[in-house]
Design a protein around this motif. Sequence first.
Motif, PDB file in Angstrom:
ATOM      1  N   SER A  25       0.697  -1.341   0.053  1.00  0.00           N
ATOM      2  CA  SER A  25       0.309   0.027  -0.021  1.00  0.00           C
ATOM      3  C   SER A  25       0.745   1.277  -0.131  1.00  0.00           C
ATOM      4  O   SER A  25       2.029   1.487   0.547  1.00  0.00           O
ATOM      5  CB  SER A  25      -0.950   0.004   1.386  1.00  0.00           C
ATOM      6  N   LEU A  70      -4.822  -2.769   0.915  1.00  0.00           N
ATOM      7  CA  LEU A  70      -4.789  -1.498   0.078  1.00  0.00           C
ATOM      8  C   LEU A  70      -6.111  -0.715   0.876  1.00  0.00           C
ATOM      9  O   LEU A  70      -7.214  -1.220   1.396  1.00  0.00           O
ATOM     10  CB  LEU A  70      -5.254  -1.893  -1.384  1.00  0.00           C
ATOM     11  N   GLN A  93      -2.099  -0.405   8.559  1.00  0.00           N
ATOM     12  CA  GLN A  93      -2.759  -1.295   7.748  1.00  0.00           C
ATOM     13  C   GLN A  93      -2.672  -2.695   8.520  1.00  0.00           C
ATOM     14  O   GLN A  93      -1.498  -3.077   9.172  1.00  0.00           O
ATOM     15  CB  GLN A  93      -2.576  -1.452   6.318  1.00  0.00           C
ATOM     16  N   THR A 101       0.120  -5.579   2.308  1.00  0.00           N
ATOM     17  CA  THR A 101      -0.525  -5.704   0.979  1.00  0.00           C
ATOM     18  C   THR A 101      -1.892  -5.356   0.905  1.00  0.00           C
ATOM     19  O   THR A 101      -2.719  -5.489   0.179  1.00  0.00           O
ATOM     20  CB  THR A 101      -0.496  -7.262   0.248  1.00  0.00           C
ATOM     21  N   GLU A 129      -7.070   2.764  -3.471  1.00  0.00           N
ATOM     22  CA  GLU A 129      -6.170   1.766  -4.026  1.00  0.00           C
ATOM     23  C   GLU A 129      -6.867   0.713  -4.825  1.00  0.00           C
ATOM     24  O   GLU A 129      -6.541   0.236  -5.866  1.00  0.00           O
ATOM     25  CB  GLU A 129      -5.178   1.443  -3.256  1.00  0.00           C
ATOM     26  N   CYS A 130      -7.874  -0.087  -3.998  1.00  0.00           N
ATOM     27  CA  CYS A 130      -8.543  -1.184  -4.398  1.00  0.00           C
ATOM     28  C   CYS A 130      -9.256  -0.786  -5.759  1.00  0.00           C
ATOM     29  O   CYS A 130      -9.247  -1.301  -6.703  1.00  0.00           O
ATOM     30  CB  CYS A 130      -9.493  -1.413  -3.431  1.00  0.00           C
TER      31      CYS A 130
END
Length: 276
Positions: free
Chosen positions: A186, A199, A193, A197, A203-204
């Motif tokens: 990310s 997101l 987070q 990984t 970002e998604c």
Amino acid sequence: MEGSGGGDPAPAPAPAPGEEEEEEEEEGEGCEGLWELPVERCERRPECGRCSRPQKVCLCPFLPVHPLKVSTCLYIIQHPAEESRVLRTVPLLAACLPPDKCKILVGRRFSEDRYPELATVCRNPNTLILYPGAEATNLEEVAVMSPSSSIMIIIDGTWSQAKDIFYKNSLFRLPKQVQLKTNHSSQYVIRTQPTNTCLSTLECAAVALSIMEKNKSIQETILHPLQALCSFQLQHGAQIHHSKEHLLKNGLYDKPMPKNKRKLRRMELLVNNVKI
């Protein structure tokens, strides 16, 4: 026995008439001027109408000049707590897309009676919901067979909030469930987070749209304002937030370990590289 200290203490003598009033007046004398001071109103800084950021730190220079032309329509299901976050990413996502291609619904519970349009969307065979799990299909595989025009639902909130929304709303089990298969870390480094990984919502959406539209430049365009936001915050005192996974593996997790066995188990899975 008298004098042993075991009896009740003798009551204090009652104040003479007028003494109470005099004491209260003396206490209030020092505060007399404070009551006359004007109350300072807290006013929000003027916000930019496009990126929803304060005008002094507007991110519009990093947004596309014109909204991106996409055929996929996003429905963002936003937990109410996300509305009050200062550094939220959904307004930046919405600013990159045409209004009719990014619709935001705020709430925790979504019934068919209250949200008939959403119910229709969930029953549409071309609708996908982006939520990871054992029953989810990788989006890349679905995109090969999907039509050029489709609808995608994305839940915006913390991981626990998103889980609550997904499992407590039967409508969200109707669309085909998909997930992203990506090893990219990310770029939203100013917010913690669970894993490297995981997101953010923006970002998604950026990765998903680039896959659905078969256009990698879409991802770069949508991530540009997020990169600018993080860069600005870091320049003005913000710290890089490593994921909980990184902190646990490197012995840097400084918060008290949870007593809840389920939460402890989740932390063990993070340390041992088990997908959760």
